[in-house]
Motif scaffolding. Structure first.
Motif, mmCIF file in Angstrom:
data_model
loop_
_atom_site.group_PDB
_atom_site.id
_atom_site.type_symbol
_atom_site.label_atom_id
_atom_site.label_comp_id
_atom_site.label_asym_id
_atom_site.label_seq_id
_atom_site.Cartn_x
_atom_site.Cartn_y
_atom_site.Cartn_z
ATOM 1 N N ARG A 1 9.420 -2.917 -9.919
ATOM 2 C CA ARG A 1 7.733 -3.738 -9.947
ATOM 3 C C ARG A 1 7.131 -3.277 -8.690
ATOM 4 N N LEU A 2 7.684 -3.791 -7.509
ATOM 5 C CA LEU A 2 6.889 -3.718 -6.372
ATOM 6 C C LEU A 2 6.280 -2.170 -6.179
ATOM 7 N N ASN B 1 15.906 5.573 -8.925
ATOM 8 C CA ASN B 1 14.733 6.428 -8.527
ATOM 9 C C ASN B 1 13.387 5.871 -8.542
ATOM 10 N N TYR B 2 12.874 5.409 -7.642
ATOM 11 C CA TYR B 2 11.672 4.598 -7.402
ATOM 12 C C TYR B 2 10.496 5.899 -7.420
ATOM 13 N N PRO B 3 9.255 5.141 -7.849
ATOM 14 C CA PRO B 3 8.250 6.085 -7.757
ATOM 15 C C PRO B 3 7.483 6.473 -6.360
ATOM 16 N N VAL B 4 8.024 5.546 -5.472
ATOM 17 C CA VAL B 4 7.570 5.738 -4.080
ATOM 18 C C VAL B 4 8.938 5.520 -3.291
ATOM 19 N N GLU B 5 8.862 6.234 -1.790
ATOM 20 C CA GLU B 5 10.161 5.992 -0.828
ATOM 21 C C GLU B 5 10.094 4.434 -0.630
ATOM 22 N N SER C 1 12.256 -13.200 -4.161
ATOM 23 C CA SER C 1 10.995 -12.447 -3.857
ATOM 24 C C SER C 1 11.247 -11.103 -2.939
ATOM 25 N N MET C 2 10.362 -10.378 -3.109
ATOM 26 C CA MET C 2 10.302 -8.957 -2.336
ATOM 27 C C MET C 2 9.134 -8.670 -1.634
ATOM 28 N N ARG C 3 9.087 -8.142 -0.607
ATOM 29 C CA ARG C 3 7.762 -7.949 0.078
ATOM 30 C C ARG C 3 7.847 -6.601 0.912
ATOM 31 N N GLY C 4 6.799 -5.895 0.922
ATOM 32 C CA GLY C 4 6.843 -4.554 1.619
ATOM 33 C C GLY C 4 5.445 -4.268 2.038
ATOM 34 N N MET C 5 5.105 -3.264 2.934
ATOM 35 C CA MET C 5 3.970 -2.773 3.308
ATOM 36 C C MET C 5 3.831 -1.298 2.580
ATOM 37 N N ALA C 6 3.062 -1.219 1.839
ATOM 38 C CA ALA C 6 2.372 0.020 0.970
ATOM 39 C C ALA C 6 1.692 0.927 2.184
ATOM 40 N N MET D 1 -1.741 0.590 4.237
ATOM 41 C CA MET D 1 -2.600 0.272 3.418
ATOM 42 C C MET D 1 -2.636 -1.527 3.168
ATOM 43 N N GLU D 2 -1.597 -2.078 2.584
ATOM 44 C CA GLU D 2 -1.633 -3.472 2.413
ATOM 45 C C GLU D 2 -0.164 -3.931 2.133
ATOM 46 N N TRP D 3 -0.105 -5.360 2.377
ATOM 47 C CA TRP D 3 1.313 -5.821 2.036
ATOM 48 C C TRP D 3 1.174 -6.043 0.692
ATOM 49 N N LEU D 4 2.493 -5.920 0.212
ATOM 50 C CA LEU D 4 2.477 -6.190 -1.389
ATOM 51 C C LEU D 4 3.789 -7.338 -1.383
ATOM 52 N N GLU D 5 3.688 -8.181 -2.470
ATOM 53 C CA GLU D 5 4.661 -9.061 -2.579
ATOM 54 C C GLU D 5 4.762 -9.148 -4.176
ATOM 55 N N TYR D 6 5.836 -9.584 -4.607
ATOM 56 C CA TYR D 6 6.475 -9.921 -5.730
ATOM 57 C C TYR D 6 7.498 -11.139 -5.911
#
Length: 141
Positions: free
Chosen positions: A95-96, A38-42, A125-130, A57-62
């Motif tokens: 984390r993302l 269960n993650y804090p955002v979908e 690496s993991m990337r997604g658009m917030a 909003m913006e691209w996030l990457e970890y």
């Protein structure tokens, strides 16, 4: 007499099996068991989209590199015991999603996970658009 005792044993076993089946049918665990975190955002992967309008909003990457464990190091010139680590993938996504939640996002879309391996490390690496969901009146304007 043997016939009656065998028949009695079979009936006892059958009764025991029926009782066990009926009891297990009524069993419900006290703590619900869930296989998906269960993650804090979908979270929506590259081939998925939310069914609500949103604003990017913006691209996030970890990214993370982890040194190879001893059993993963090359042996006799061969790289063994390599591959995707599900726990590492879930940790990166956690984390993302926490980073997205901190900035006020409602979801991550177009999430992409990549894995690579070298002679000394496993890389992830993991990337997604917030994104932020639009409210009802924002949609009609």
């Amino acid at each position: 007499m043997n016939h009656k005792s065998n028949s009695g044993k079979k009936s006892a076993w059958l009764g025991l099996v029926i009782m066990m089946v009926s009891l297990t049918g009524c069993f419900r665990p006290a703590i619900p068991i869930s296989m998906s975190p269960n993650y804090p955002v979908e979270v929506f992967y590259e081939n998925q989209q939310p069914d609500r309008p949103f604003t990017e909003m913006e691209w996030l990457e970890y990214k993370e590199e982890v040194p190879l464990a001893d059993q993963q190091k090359p042996q006799k010139g061969r790289m063994v015991k390599r591959g995707n680590n599900v726990e590492q993938k879930e940790l990166l996504l956690a984390r993302l999603t926490m980073q997205a939640k901190k900035m006020g996002a409602d979801a991550l879309i177009a999430v992409r996970y990549q894995y690579y391996s070298s002679a000394t490390v496993n890389g992830y690496s993991m990337r997604g658009m917030a994104v932020k969901y639009q409210k009802e009146r924002e949609v009609g304007q």
